[in-house]
Design an enzyme around this catalytic site. Structure first.
Site, PDB file in Angstrom:
ATOM      1  N   CYS A 185      -6.755   1.408   2.764  1.00  0.00           N
ATOM      2  CA  CYS A 185      -7.585   2.614   2.688  1.00  0.00           C
ATOM      3  C   CYS A 185      -7.239   3.435   1.454  1.00  0.00           C
ATOM      4  CB  CYS A 185      -7.393   3.454   3.942  1.00  0.00           C
ATOM      5  SG  CYS A 185      -7.867   2.599   5.436  1.00  0.00           S
ATOM      6  N   ASN A 202     -12.220  -2.786   0.610  1.00  0.00           N
ATOM      7  CA  ASN A 202     -11.263  -2.958   1.691  1.00  0.00           C
ATOM      8  C   ASN A 202     -11.910  -2.496   2.980  1.00  0.00           C
ATOM      9  OD1 ASN A 202      -8.544  -3.104   3.055  1.00  0.00           O
ATOM     10  ND2 ASN A 202      -9.014  -0.931   3.327  1.00  0.00           N
ATOM     11  N   GLU A 203     -12.040  -3.392   3.917  1.00  0.00           N
ATOM     12  CA  GLU A 203     -12.610  -3.085   5.241  1.00  0.00           C
ATOM     13  C   GLU A 203     -13.997  -2.463   5.119  1.00  0.00           C
ATOM     14  OE1 GLU A 203      -9.677  -1.053   7.664  1.00  0.00           O
ATOM     15  OE2 GLU A 203      -8.498  -2.896   7.816  1.00  0.00           O
ATOM     16  N   GLU A 207       0.860  -1.184   0.000  1.00  0.00           N
ATOM     17  CA  GLU A 207       0.000   0.000   0.000  1.00  0.00           C
ATOM     18  C   GLU A 207       0.893   1.231   0.000  1.00  0.00           C
ATOM     19  OE1 GLU A 207      -2.601   0.507   3.474  1.00  0.00           O
ATOM     20  OE2 GLU A 207      -3.836   1.846   2.245  1.00  0.00           O
TER      21      GLU A 207
HETATM   22  O1  AHR Z   1      -2.426  -0.885   6.585  1.00  0.00           O
HETATM   23  C1  AHR Z   1      -2.858   0.281   7.065  1.00  0.00           C
HETATM   24  C2  AHR Z   1      -4.356   0.320   7.038  1.00  0.00           C
HETATM   25  O2  AHR Z   1      -4.854  -0.569   7.980  1.00  0.00           O
HETATM   26  C3  AHR Z   1      -4.967  -0.154   5.765  1.00  0.00           C
HETATM   27  O3  AHR Z   1      -5.025   0.849   4.818  1.00  0.00           O
HETATM   28  C4  AHR Z   1      -6.322  -0.574   6.189  1.00  0.00           C
HETATM   29  O4  AHR Z   1      -6.860  -1.580   5.385  1.00  0.00           O
HETATM   30  C5  AHR Z   1      -6.124  -1.010   7.608  1.00  0.00           C
HETATM   31  O5  AHR Z   1      -7.051  -0.422   8.444  1.00  0.00           O
END
Ligand code: AHR
Length: 657
Positions: A240, A362-363, A48
């Site tokens: 995120c 994601n999440e 990321e």
């Molecule tokens: O890895 C950091 C963040 O942690 C990521 O963006 C998210 O998916 C998680 O909450």
């Protein structure tokens, strides 16, 4: 109860030879009981753009803000003028701009001979230069009135020059110019310098400097560190980062392909400017290089749900978003004759990348997400039935949203559910059996992000061993858990905002954390079948936590014909253990013992109050790193001492089970 054994076999380097020894444990491995199968994609990585891990990190452009499109358009640049009728500024006149995506450009006007302009850029905390290494400088330029020449140089901040050259014959239309500079100096604090002294106007855009040793614009030292992990899959590009703070800065893969001059700059979710330097195509090339399955995470039409102002695309407008996922699969995996496959081919890769997974969201949680996920699910299943969809269980690994997500997943034929676990080392040590009770026939599990977070927010040996203990449980349950990737892989320490991470680096140096070495060992020493085993004297209840004394997993690697025993001792005293290989064994007598620990003294007997804080640093990058010893005369009964605070791996060669 300790067990007294008469040992008939004597061993090997690193393994204690003891006659009539008092042993703490006996680990019995049943060689005739093979299974379940271990997923080849079990251990992967998660990339990321956080901590400037990609922009100013993996993306190896050494210039900061190449296209003058950062929120502050001159961020990263120093501009100096010499003369009274000279100017240098960022402009964006439509008639001059190179394109609509990168409308800004640097405009330099010199009206008299003898006047000149100097601009410089020192990248992300200094451009690292190495004597004898070459660097590729490229830029787009056009002039208004005259033919100009540009002086280019690499040097240090205090004026030492390491390379010089000239770009000549700039013409009146935008054109890309490229030259190679070889450095005669070494510095971790260098800069790129450009000087202009011809009367007239000159416009510049996309000024980039790449080390000539790179992997498709990626920093080679980082790529090599990743390669050593031998990951089964790569989950990317977030996190995120995919959600976006609003839908405007959610990752859009179509913006991320093609020449860099056609890629926009956006605000990264994590609060800095990013330029899509590494886009979908480069990530796919990286996966191919790593021999890892790509797992692209696509935005489900919802911005980050942690915000009270979350943006959600109305259901009737979702077609475009779903089509984007279909186009992505076509880009990655369809023949070069298809619309998007031909775009891939035009970039240099006619062969499909063999995409098998796509994660939607994601999440994300809740009804809004479920409805949108279902739209992706229907469309992708219909057009690409071989592609498995990964569904998000949210940001928490327990609780109402999590339970609801699982309920929904079970009722809606979801292939794989992504769980994220950030918790204390104690939690990981107490929950190694979490997946024992999961349903083999239900959706499979991806643990898409996990990490032990110790009290001091560092990547300590304590955290790494807690993760290793947890990973023994993942491996044992690999018929249910098919994928697991650690928290974000990269941390540029000069811009750190999220720890823990596997690989820490600055502009010039890199090291793996203890967690990195745990991942590396689990990934490289992983069989393809579990060997059933049990251990004696292993319960350990303390502070209401159901710990184990030792955490272990035993497997068979049928390709190399090796029995692999991994044992974690996360406590402050050595433990002795006899490993008995029961069943039909034909051993070669050779093997290897690998130990990951620290040589710092154990100062206390309270769990995790000894050398728990052992870490790696730039000064001592391999302080906590594996040692490898060959062993001989290996028999079916092996005695070993499992050092305090250690992960021990025995690789035992066989003639085949
Ligand atoms: O890895 C950091 C963040 O942690 C990521 O963006 C998210 O998916 C998680 O909450």
């Amino acid at each position: 109860m300790r067990i007294i054994f008469i040992l008939t076999v004597v061993f090997v380097i690193g393994i204690t030879a003891t006659i009539f020894a008092e042993l703490d444990h006996v680990l019995t491995v049943n060689l005739d009981k093979m299974g379940p199968q271990i997923s080849p994609t079990l251990f992967g990585i998660f990339i990321e753009d956080i901590n400037h891990g990609v922009t100013g990190g993996l993306y190896s452009d050494l210039v900061k803000n190449s296209a003058f499109e950062y929120s502050n358009p001159i961020d990263g640049w120093s501009l100096s003028t010499y003369g009274s009728n000279v100017s240098v500024q960022v402009a964006s006149k439509t008639s001059i701009s190179i394109n609509k995506i990168n409308p800004n450009y640097l405009s330099i006007e010199i009206s008299q001979n003898g006047e000149w302009v100097e601009i410089s850029n020192s990248g992300y905390n200094g451009i690292p230069l190495e004597i004898g290494e070459s660097y590729i400088l490229s830029l787009y330029a056009r002039t208004q009135k005259s033919t100009s020449a540009i002086y280019v140089g690499l040097g240090t901040l205090n004026g030492k020059i390491g390379a010089e050259n000239k770009i000549k014959n700039i013409g009146p239309v935008w054109k890309k110019y490229q030259i190679t500079l070889t450095s005669s100096i070494t510095s971790d604090n260098g800069q790129l310098i450009l000087k202009f002294g011809s009367v007239g106007s000159i416009y510049l855009n996309m000024i980039s400097l790449f080390p000539s040793k790179n992997f498709h614009d990626m920093r080679l030292d980082l790529v090599n560190m990743v390669k050593a992990l031998n990951p089964g899959f790569v989950r990317f590009p977030g996190g995120c980062f995919v959600n976006g703070n609003t839908l405007d800065n959610a990752f859009n893969w179509k913006d991320s392909i093609g020449p860099h001059i056609d890629r926009p700059t956006t605000m990264d979710f994590w609060g800095y400017d990013q330029s899509y330097g590494i886009g979908l195509y480069e990530y796919l090339l990286l996966c191919e290089h790593l021999n890892a399955q790509p797992v692209f995470v696509i935005n489900p039409g919802m911005s980050w749900q942690g915000s009270k102002d979350v943006q959600i695309v109305p259901l009737q407008d979702m077609r475009k978003w779903v089509q984007s996922a279909l186009d992505l699969i076509e880009f990655a995996d369809a023949p070069a004759t298809s619309t998007w496959g031909s775009v891939r081919a035009s970039l240099g890769h006619p062969k499909p990348f063999n995409l098998k997974y796509i994660e939607v969201g994601n999440e994300n949680v809740g009804q809004d997400y479920y409805e949108r996920f279902e739209m992706f699910q229907k469309a992708i299943n219909a057009k690409y039935p071989k592609v498995k969809l990964i569904f998000s269980a949210g940001a928490n690994y327990t609780g109402h949203d999590f339970d609801e997500a699982w309920k929904w997943a079970k009722n809606h034929g979801v292939d794989i559910v992504d769980e994220h676990i950030y918790a204390s080392p104690d939690w990981f040590l107490s929950n190694t059996e979490r997946y024992n009770s999961y349903d083999t026939n239900g959706p499979k599990v991806m643990v898409g992000e996990y990490a032990a977070q110790p009290w001091n927010s560092q990547n300590t040996l304590e955290a790494a061993l807690a993760e290793a203990a947890f990973m023994t449980g993942l491996e044992k349950n690999s018929n249910k858990v098919v994928m697991a990737s650690y928290a974000p892989i990269f941390n540029n320490v000069d811009y750190s905002q999220w720890v823990p991470d596997l690989i820490w680096f600055n502009n010039a140096q890199v090291y793996g954390t203890p967690s990195y070495y745990v991942q590396l060992l689990f990934s490289n020493y992983r069989g393809n079948f579990i060997l059933q085993s049990s251990i004696s004297n292993n319960d350990y209840t303390s502070d209401d936590n159901n710990y184990k004394r030792l955490y272990y997993v035993t497997s068979y690697d049928s390709k190399n014909k090796d029995i692999i025993v991994k044992i974690v001792n996360p406590w402050p005293s050595n433990e002795t253990c006899q490993i008995n290989l029961n069943g039909n064994a034909s051993l070669t007598g050779n093997g290897q013992i690998i130990t990951l620990t620290s040589d710092e003294p154990v100062t206390s007997n309270i769990p995790f109050r000894g050398r728990m804080n052992s870490i790696n640093t730039f000064e001592n990058p391999t302080h906590v790193s594996p040692t490898y010893e060959s062993i001989t005369n290996v028999s079916t009964s092996i005695n070993c001492t499992l050092k305090a605070y250690s992960l021990t791996i025995l690789e035992i060669e066989t003639n085949g089970l």
